[in-house]
Design a protein around this motif. Structure first.
Motif, PDB file in Angstrom:
ATOM      1  N   ASN A  27      -5.467 -42.038  58.083  1.00 49.97           N
ATOM      2  CA  ASN A  27      -5.940 -43.404  58.219  1.00 49.97           C
ATOM      3  C   ASN A  27      -7.231 -43.506  56.702  1.00 49.97           C
ATOM      4  O   ASN A  27      -8.275 -44.184  56.947  1.00 49.97           O
ATOM      5  N   GLY A  28      -6.875 -42.741  55.832  1.00 47.02           N
ATOM      6  CA  GLY A  28      -7.634 -42.957  54.478  1.00 47.02           C
ATOM      7  C   GLY A  28      -9.035 -41.933  54.766  1.00 47.02           C
ATOM      8  O   GLY A  28      -9.834 -42.404  53.837  1.00 47.02           O
ATOM      9  N   GLN A  29      -9.182 -41.289  55.780  1.00 53.02           N
ATOM     10  CA  GLN A  29     -10.282 -40.311  55.643  1.00 53.02           C
ATOM     11  C   GLN A  29     -10.008 -38.875  55.718  1.00 53.02           C
ATOM     12  O   GLN A  29      -8.857 -38.691  56.481  1.00 53.02           O
ATOM     13  N   PRO A  30     -10.931 -38.070  55.477  1.00 54.68           N
ATOM     14  CA  PRO A  30     -10.717 -36.693  55.819  1.00 54.68           C
ATOM     15  C   PRO A  30     -10.776 -36.116  57.104  1.00 54.68           C
ATOM     16  O   PRO A  30     -11.940 -36.556  57.698  1.00 54.68           O
ATOM     17  N   VAL A  31      -9.800 -35.464  57.680  1.00 55.68           N
ATOM     18  CA  VAL A  31      -9.793 -35.085  58.983  1.00 55.68           C
ATOM     19  C   VAL A  31     -10.852 -33.803  59.042  1.00 55.68           C
ATOM     20  O   VAL A  31     -10.972 -33.096  58.213  1.00 55.68           O
ATOM     21  N   GLY A  32     -11.803 -34.217  60.117  1.00 60.85           N
ATOM     22  CA  GLY A  32     -12.823 -33.057  60.076  1.00 60.85           C
ATOM     23  C   GLY A  32     -14.037 -33.472  59.353  1.00 60.85           C
ATOM     24  O   GLY A  32     -15.295 -32.423  59.223  1.00 60.85           O
ATOM     25  N   GLY A  33     -14.054 -34.547  58.572  1.00 61.40           N
ATOM     26  CA  GLY A  33     -15.107 -34.928  57.733  1.00 61.40           C
ATOM     27  C   GLY A  33     -14.860 -34.339  56.243  1.00 61.40           C
ATOM     28  O   GLY A  33     -13.890 -33.847  55.870  1.00 61.40           O
ATOM     29  N   VAL A  34     -15.956 -34.559  55.380  1.00 60.21           N
ATOM     30  CA  VAL A  34     -15.899 -34.096  54.015  1.00 60.21           C
ATOM     31  C   VAL A  34     -15.847 -32.525  53.878  1.00 60.21           C
ATOM     32  O   VAL A  34     -16.740 -31.777  54.678  1.00 60.21           O
ATOM     33  N   GLN A  35     -14.736 -31.939  53.515  1.00 59.30           N
ATOM     34  CA  GLN A  35     -14.671 -30.456  53.240  1.00 59.30           C
ATOM     35  C   GLN A  35     -15.585 -29.900  52.269  1.00 59.30           C
ATOM     36  O   GLN A  35     -15.929 -30.539  51.271  1.00 59.30           O
ATOM     37  N   ASP A  36     -16.121 -28.826  52.557  1.00 62.77           N
ATOM     38  CA  ASP A  36     -17.206 -28.079  51.487  1.00 62.77           C
ATOM     39  C   ASP A  36     -16.044 -26.820  51.119  1.00 62.77           C
ATOM     40  O   ASP A  36     -15.654 -25.949  52.053  1.00 62.77           O
ATOM     41  N   LEU A  37     -15.651 -26.971  49.583  1.00 62.46           N
ATOM     42  CA  LEU A  37     -14.953 -25.724  49.352  1.00 62.46           C
ATOM     43  C   LEU A  37     -15.816 -25.269  48.163  1.00 62.46           C
ATOM     44  O   LEU A  37     -16.330 -25.777  47.232  1.00 62.46           O
ATOM     45  N   THR A  38     -15.893 -23.885  48.048  1.00 62.89           N
ATOM     46  CA  THR A  38     -16.687 -23.106  46.914  1.00 62.89           C
ATOM     47  C   THR A  38     -15.607 -22.064  46.193  1.00 62.89           C
ATOM     48  O   THR A  38     -14.692 -21.384  46.790  1.00 62.89           O
ATOM     49  N   PHE A  39     -15.759 -22.212  44.917  1.00 64.47           N
ATOM     50  CA  PHE A  39     -15.063 -21.290  43.840  1.00 64.47           C
ATOM     51  C   PHE A  39     -15.953 -20.678  42.942  1.00 64.47           C
ATOM     52  O   PHE A  39     -16.870 -21.089  42.661  1.00 64.47           O
ATOM     53  N   GLU A  40     -15.507 -19.154  42.493  1.00 64.31           N
ATOM     54  CA  GLU A  40     -16.535 -18.654  41.669  1.00 64.31           C
ATOM     55  C   GLU A  40     -16.068 -19.023  40.201  1.00 64.31           C
ATOM     56  O   GLU A  40     -14.834 -19.342  39.818  1.00 64.31           O
ATOM     57  N   SER A  41     -17.165 -19.398  39.182  1.00 64.69           N
ATOM     58  CA  SER A  41     -16.952 -19.555  38.023  1.00 64.69           C
ATOM     59  C   SER A  41     -15.877 -18.623  37.385  1.00 64.69           C
ATOM     60  O   SER A  41     -16.092 -17.516  37.570  1.00 64.69           O
ATOM     61  N   GLY A  42     -14.980 -18.964  36.648  1.00 61.67           N
ATOM     62  CA  GLY A  42     -14.144 -18.036  35.650  1.00 61.67           C
ATOM     63  C   GLY A  42     -12.722 -18.030  36.618  1.00 61.67           C
ATOM     64  O   GLY A  42     -11.908 -17.155  36.132  1.00 61.67           O
ATOM     65  N   THR A  43     -12.736 -18.269  37.818  1.00 60.90           N
ATOM     66  CA  THR A  43     -11.576 -18.215  38.626  1.00 60.90           C
ATOM     67  C   THR A  43     -10.847 -19.456  38.425  1.00 60.90           C
ATOM     68  O   THR A  43     -10.902 -20.238  37.696  1.00 60.90           O
ATOM     69  N   ASP A  44     -10.047 -20.002  39.561  1.00 62.12           N
ATOM     70  CA  ASP A  44      -9.209 -21.263  39.536  1.00 62.12           C
ATOM     71  C   ASP A  44      -9.838 -21.851  40.888  1.00 62.12           C
ATOM     72  O   ASP A  44     -10.008 -21.407  41.760  1.00 62.12           O
ATOM     73  N   ILE A  45      -9.850 -23.310  40.602  1.00 63.73           N
ATOM     74  CA  ILE A  45     -10.188 -24.399  41.724  1.00 63.73           C
ATOM     75  C   ILE A  45      -8.689 -24.525  42.223  1.00 63.73           C
ATOM     76  O   ILE A  45      -7.840 -24.987  41.312  1.00 63.73           O
ATOM     77  N   ARG A  46      -8.254 -24.117  43.383  1.00 67.83           N
ATOM     78  CA  ARG A  46      -6.957 -24.329  43.989  1.00 67.83           C
ATOM     79  C   ARG A  46      -7.231 -24.992  45.604  1.00 67.83           C
ATOM     80  O   ARG A  46      -7.785 -24.179  46.210  1.00 67.83           O
ATOM     81  N   PHE A  47      -6.452 -25.819  45.671  1.00 65.61           N
ATOM     82  CA  PHE A  47      -6.732 -26.665  47.269  1.00 65.61           C
ATOM     83  C   PHE A  47      -5.373 -27.523  47.250  1.00 65.61           C
ATOM     84  O   PHE A  47      -4.865 -27.955  45.963  1.00 65.61           O
ATOM     85  N   ALA A  48      -5.131 -28.154  48.160  1.00 69.21           N
ATOM     86  CA  ALA A  48      -4.096 -29.104  48.210  1.00 69.21           C
ATOM     87  C   ALA A  48      -4.547 -30.217  49.114  1.00 69.21           C
ATOM     88  O   ALA A  48      -5.490 -30.077  50.130  1.00 69.21           O
ATOM     89  N   VAL A  49      -4.127 -31.347  48.962  1.00 67.20           N
ATOM     90  CA  VAL A  49      -4.388 -32.627  49.663  1.00 67.20           C
ATOM     91  C   VAL A  49      -3.092 -33.421  50.214  1.00 67.20           C
ATOM     92  O   VAL A  49      -2.138 -33.481  49.571  1.00 67.20           O
ATOM     93  N   ARG A  50      -3.083 -33.499  51.541  1.00 65.87           N
ATOM     94  CA  ARG A  50      -2.040 -33.897  52.364  1.00 65.87           C
ATOM     95  C   ARG A  50      -2.363 -35.217  52.753  1.00 65.87           C
ATOM     96  O   ARG A  50      -3.692 -35.233  53.738  1.00 65.87           O
ATOM     97  N   SER A  51      -1.986 -36.502  52.472  1.00 64.20           N
ATOM     98  CA  SER A  51      -2.503 -37.712  52.837  1.00 64.20           C
ATOM     99  C   SER A  51      -1.534 -38.643  53.574  1.00 64.20           C
ATOM    100  O   SER A  51      -0.428 -38.355  53.094  1.00 64.20           O
ATOM    101  N   ASP A  52      -1.718 -39.455  54.292  1.00 62.24           N
ATOM    102  CA  ASP A  52      -1.011 -40.478  54.932  1.00 62.24           C
ATOM    103  C   ASP A  52      -1.244 -41.783  54.246  1.00 62.24           C
ATOM    104  O   ASP A  52      -0.358 -42.857  54.726  1.00 62.24           O
ATOM    105  N   VAL A  53      -1.719 -41.671  53.138  1.00 62.41           N
ATOM    106  CA  VAL A  53      -2.042 -43.174  52.400  1.00 62.41           C
ATOM    107  C   VAL A  53      -1.667 -42.528  50.814  1.00 62.41           C
ATOM    108  O   VAL A  53      -2.085 -41.700  50.468  1.00 62.41           O
ATOM    109  N   ALA A  54      -1.406 -43.785  50.013  1.00 61.82           N
ATOM    110  CA  ALA A  54      -1.136 -43.494  48.513  1.00 61.82           C
ATOM    111  C   ALA A  54      -2.460 -43.890  48.070  1.00 61.82           C
ATOM    112  O   ALA A  54      -3.225 -44.813  48.404  1.00 61.82           O
ATOM    113  N   ASP A  55      -3.033 -42.872  47.158  1.00 62.20           N
ATOM    114  CA  ASP A  55      -4.279 -43.037  46.465  1.00 62.20           C
ATOM    115  C   ASP A  55      -4.191 -42.007  45.207  1.00 62.20           C
ATOM    116  O   ASP A  55      -3.164 -41.565  44.890  1.00 62.20           O
TER     117      ASP A  55
END
Length: 104
Positions: A27-55
């Protein structure tokens, strides 16, 4: 960390490929609220987004964005080369879905 990890083998929990954090949008909102993701500098930022709305998911600070479509887990993979805390937003809706931290 508020990422929602579900048991391996759970069909609804299968993120794409190598078990990257999955941000689920309902419904256009993150399940469980805003997610906090941390990555180390020099590595890669990797995540996926599965949405029920186009944006468009836009990572501020990196000025990186990708369209997200209903029912498709869109994978994000970019170098973690700017340190700080950055907002990941559903651009058209103006909804923050994650805070991405890049630490030394």
């Amino acid at each position: 960390e508020r990422s929602r990890a579900e048991p391996p083998g759970s069909p609804a929990a299968q993120p794409p490929r190598d078990d990257v954090p999955l941000i689920t949008i309902e419904n256009g909102q993150p399940v469980g609220g805003v997610q906090d993701l941390t990555f180390e500098s020099g590595t890669d930022i990797r995540f996926a987004v599965r949405s029920d709305v186009a944006d468009e998911a836009h990572l501020h600070g990196y000025d990186f964005s990708k369209p997200v479509e209903p029912g498709v887990a869109e994978r994000f993979d970019l170098p973690a080369d700017i340190e700080g805390v950055f907002e990941l937003e559903l651009e058209e809706r103006g909804v923050t879905i994650a805070e991405i931290s890049v630490v030394p």
